[in-house]
Design a protein around this motif. Sequence first.
Motif: not given
Length: 293
Positions: A227-246
């Motif tokens: 949902d944060m992608l709708r803010f264009s000035f945050c399109a380049g935000a970086i960070g860490f994500g928790i590994q996901k699995s099916g």
Amino acid sequence: MIFAIEEINNSTELLPGIKLGYQIYDSCGSVPVAVHVAFQLSNGLDPVFYTGDNCSQSGMVMAVVGESGSSPSISISRITGPFNIPQVSHFATCACLSDKQQYPNFFRTVPSDQFQADALAKLVKHFGWTWIGAVRSDSDYGNNGMASFLDAAHREGICVEYSESFFRNHPRSRIQRVADVIRRSTAMVVVAFTSPGDLRILLEELSLKPFPPRQWIGSEAWVTDPDMLRFSFCAGAIGFGIQKSGIPGLRDFLLDLSPSKVAASPVLTEFWEDAFNCRLEKSEKVFLMFTRG
């Protein structure tokens, strides 16, 4: 959660001879609601939790699974801890919850924010950003996470121009003040240790007035939120994500739910309409699903 419990109850290997009963509550991300539920559970809300033929116990809460937020988890643990009721969270990451003196019955399946704070400081240093700003949720998650990050940043030789806190239900004047601090700052990098709901309010305020672009560094709670992608000035935000699995079998379980069961649950209705791009409408006798596009 229902899928996981049914998998356990139908398995002859996971918990043989044991049937799990359950009550599921929505805290709505609210500490008062979580506290209310915790008191209900501690006092024995219902005489029977599982009504199957093999039920050997009733009315006794053996464990609590949740909450996802750190502040609600802390509140629940304070209440259920004295009764020695184990609590297992899948998403409460506050480093403070690792203190076994205060939370002896709290466990989690997600890493402490101490690891994330150290990693974020190293990430900032890696790109050579030594002059930054910092914003955080005014909650246990945000305050403890940012405190850990600032300690790590100091050790890495990173200077912080400002450190501001806010919460989504604060007066708008408080949100505006934080937004103005970011706009007037000379730091071109902002580290945000916030929940998605809090940051969304801040970004909406920032979007009202143009300002020089900033590089956003995000905690896992929001930086992986589409949902944060709708803010264009945050399109380049970086960070860490928790590994996901099916989760094997979950898709089939969800697809096998009848429209009537889905329509009877606001949560499932919201999930279906989002996941399958459809609109579920209920009449007196008929359930209709309309697919868009």
